[in-house]
Design a protein around this motif. Structure first.
Motif, PDB file in Angstrom:
ATOM      1  N   ASP A 137       0.796  -1.228   0.000  1.00  0.00           N
ATOM      2  CA  ASP A 137       0.000   0.000   0.000  1.00  0.00           C
ATOM      3  C   ASP A 137       0.829   1.278   0.000  1.00  0.00           C
ATOM      4  O   ASP A 137       0.347   2.344  -0.380  1.00  0.00           O
ATOM      5  N   ASP A 138       2.088   1.191   0.418  1.00  0.00           N
ATOM      6  CA  ASP A 138       2.939   2.377   0.511  1.00  0.00           C
ATOM      7  C   ASP A 138       3.933   2.522  -0.631  1.00  0.00           C
ATOM      8  O   ASP A 138       4.704   3.470  -0.653  1.00  0.00           O
ATOM      9  N   GLY A 139       3.960   1.561  -1.569  1.00  0.00           N
ATOM     10  CA  GLY A 139       4.910   1.633  -2.669  1.00  0.00           C
ATOM     11  C   GLY A 139       5.362   0.252  -3.078  1.00  0.00           C
ATOM     12  O   GLY A 139       4.556  -0.680  -3.144  1.00  0.00           O
ATOM     13  N   ALA A 140       6.652   0.142  -3.318  1.00  0.00           N
ATOM     14  CA  ALA A 140       7.189  -1.136  -3.782  1.00  0.00           C
ATOM     15  C   ALA A 140       8.612  -1.319  -3.276  1.00  0.00           C
ATOM     16  O   ALA A 140       9.344  -0.347  -3.074  1.00  0.00           O
ATOM     17  N   THR A 141       8.967  -2.580  -3.092  1.00  0.00           N
ATOM     18  CA  THR A 141      10.343  -2.951  -2.772  1.00  0.00           C
ATOM     19  C   THR A 141      10.937  -3.585  -4.013  1.00  0.00           C
ATOM     20  O   THR A 141      10.359  -4.516  -4.580  1.00  0.00           O
ATOM     21  N   LEU A 142      12.064  -3.057  -4.445  1.00  0.00           N
ATOM     22  CA  LEU A 142      12.783  -3.623  -5.573  1.00  0.00           C
ATOM     23  C   LEU A 142      13.933  -4.460  -5.031  1.00  0.00           C
ATOM     24  O   LEU A 142      14.706  -3.982  -4.189  1.00  0.00           O
ATOM     25  N   GLY A 153      27.764 -11.759  -9.818  1.00  0.00           N
ATOM     26  CA  GLY A 153      29.024 -11.234  -9.317  1.00  0.00           C
ATOM     27  C   GLY A 153      28.962 -10.135  -8.300  1.00  0.00           C
ATOM     28  O   GLY A 153      29.969  -9.801  -7.705  1.00  0.00           O
ATOM     29  N   GLY A 154      27.820  -9.532  -8.069  1.00  0.00           N
ATOM     30  CA  GLY A 154      27.795  -8.418  -7.139  1.00  0.00           C
ATOM     31  C   GLY A 154      26.821  -8.635  -6.008  1.00  0.00           C
ATOM     32  O   GLY A 154      26.074  -9.608  -5.978  1.00  0.00           O
ATOM     33  N   PRO A 155      26.827  -7.706  -5.055  1.00  0.00           N
ATOM     34  CA  PRO A 155      25.943  -7.837  -3.901  1.00  0.00           C
ATOM     35  C   PRO A 155      24.483  -7.554  -4.255  1.00  0.00           C
ATOM     36  O   PRO A 155      24.187  -6.761  -5.143  1.00  0.00           O
ATOM     37  N   ALA A 156      23.591  -8.197  -3.520  1.00  0.00           N
ATOM     38  CA  ALA A 156      22.161  -7.932  -3.652  1.00  0.00           C
ATOM     39  C   ALA A 156      21.793  -6.780  -2.722  1.00  0.00           C
ATOM     40  O   ALA A 156      22.454  -6.556  -1.706  1.00  0.00           O
ATOM     41  N   PHE A 157      20.760  -6.036  -3.096  1.00  0.00           N
ATOM     42  CA  PHE A 157      20.258  -4.986  -2.219  1.00  0.00           C
ATOM     43  C   PHE A 157      18.769  -4.784  -2.497  1.00  0.00           C
ATOM     44  O   PHE A 157      18.249  -5.210  -3.519  1.00  0.00           O
ATOM     45  N   GLU A 158      18.114  -4.146  -1.564  1.00  0.00           N
ATOM     46  CA  GLU A 158      16.710  -3.793  -1.716  1.00  0.00           C
ATOM     47  C   GLU A 158      16.586  -2.282  -1.687  1.00  0.00           C
ATOM     48  O   GLU A 158      17.363  -1.600  -1.012  1.00  0.00           O
ATOM     49  N   ALA A 159      15.601  -1.768  -2.413  1.00  0.00           N
ATOM     50  CA  ALA A 159      15.313  -0.336  -2.404  1.00  0.00           C
ATOM     51  C   ALA A 159      13.802  -0.158  -2.376  1.00  0.00           C
ATOM     52  O   ALA A 159      13.073  -0.931  -2.990  1.00  0.00           O
ATOM     53  N   ARG A 160      13.359   0.866  -1.686  1.00  0.00           N
ATOM     54  CA  ARG A 160      11.935   1.186  -1.616  1.00  0.00           C
ATOM     55  C   ARG A 160      11.650   2.416  -2.458  1.00  0.00           C
ATOM     56  O   ARG A 160      12.440   3.357  -2.508  1.00  0.00           O
ATOM     57  N   ALA A 161      10.501   2.401  -3.132  1.00  0.00           N
ATOM     58  CA  ALA A 161      10.058   3.546  -3.924  1.00  0.00           C
ATOM     59  C   ALA A 161       8.541   3.634  -3.865  1.00  0.00           C
ATOM     60  O   ALA A 161       7.854   2.609  -3.785  1.00  0.00           O
ATOM     61  N   ARG A 162       8.049   4.864  -3.922  1.00  0.00           N
ATOM     62  CA  ARG A 162       6.597   5.043  -3.958  1.00  0.00           C
ATOM     63  C   ARG A 162       6.023   4.563  -5.290  1.00  0.00           C
ATOM     64  O   ARG A 162       4.927   4.053  -5.354  1.00  0.00           O
TER      65      ARG A 162
END
Length: 188
Positions: A137-142, A153-162
């Motif tokens: 309800d507040d956006g999305a997690t990528l 080959g690289g690190p994983a990460f999460e980001a939040r966006a509306r």
């Protein structure tokens, strides 16, 4: 949390990122490739599109790599049959711009990417792939991964966006992750 996450940094994604940066929005851009694709897929824009580049603060830079199309365009099919003739003109349209401009897409993408450096709230992550999107309800997690164009080959990460905008073309991972079908109109 970012205001907007943009998936892919081609002409559309880079233009949107510039417009949002100019509006003061926080933006995350993820692009799987390290650099600009060296071959053009588009070669023409009109005066209305130049006004969009102007709104992004890049009119002069875009004009420097473009040329007005005063001779028009002649489209033919593989058999040499004329499909369309669009006349050109040197006159300015009601928007104060020429009606046709021709450009080399890699040069335009370079101008658009350079323009992003003006905005401290625009975060560009090259060599980053999208693994999943989870909406709420507040956006999305990528869910993303740095590395090569396949996410290796690289690190994983999460980001939040509306908001998340997929500018990632015909084989869109965004469309796949949200379960939206591809509609093929049979144009060949």
């Amino acid at each position: 949390m970012y205001d907007v996450a943009i998936v892919a940094l081609g002409t559309t994604g880079a233009t949107l990122a510039n417009l949002l940066g100019a509006a003061g929005r926080s933006v995350l851009v993820i692009e799987k490739e390290a650099g600009i694709f060296p071959l053009p897929r588009a070669i023409h824009y009109d005066g209305e599109v130049l006004r969009i580049f102007q709104a992004a603060g890049l009119r002069e830079q875009v004009l420097a790599i473009s040329r007005p199309g005063t001779q028009g365009m002649h489209f033919v099919n593989g058999a040499g049959q004329t499909l369309l003739i669009r006349g050109g003109t040197a006159a300015l349209g009601p928007h104060g711009c020429a009606n046709n401009y021709y450009f080399h897409q890699p040069e335009l993408e370079a101008v658009l990417r350079e323009g992003l450096a003006r905005f401290p709230r625009v975060d560009v992550r090259l060599r980053t792939t999208l693994s999943a999107i989870e909406a709420d309800d507040d956006g999305a997690t990528l869910h993303c991964r740095e590395g090569d164009s396949h996410g290796n080959g690289g690190p994983a990460f999460e980001a939040r966006a509306r908001w998340v905008v997929g500018c990632d073309g015909a084989r869109s991972p965004v469309r796949e992750h949200i379960g939206s079908p591809m509609v093929d109109l049979g144009l060949r």
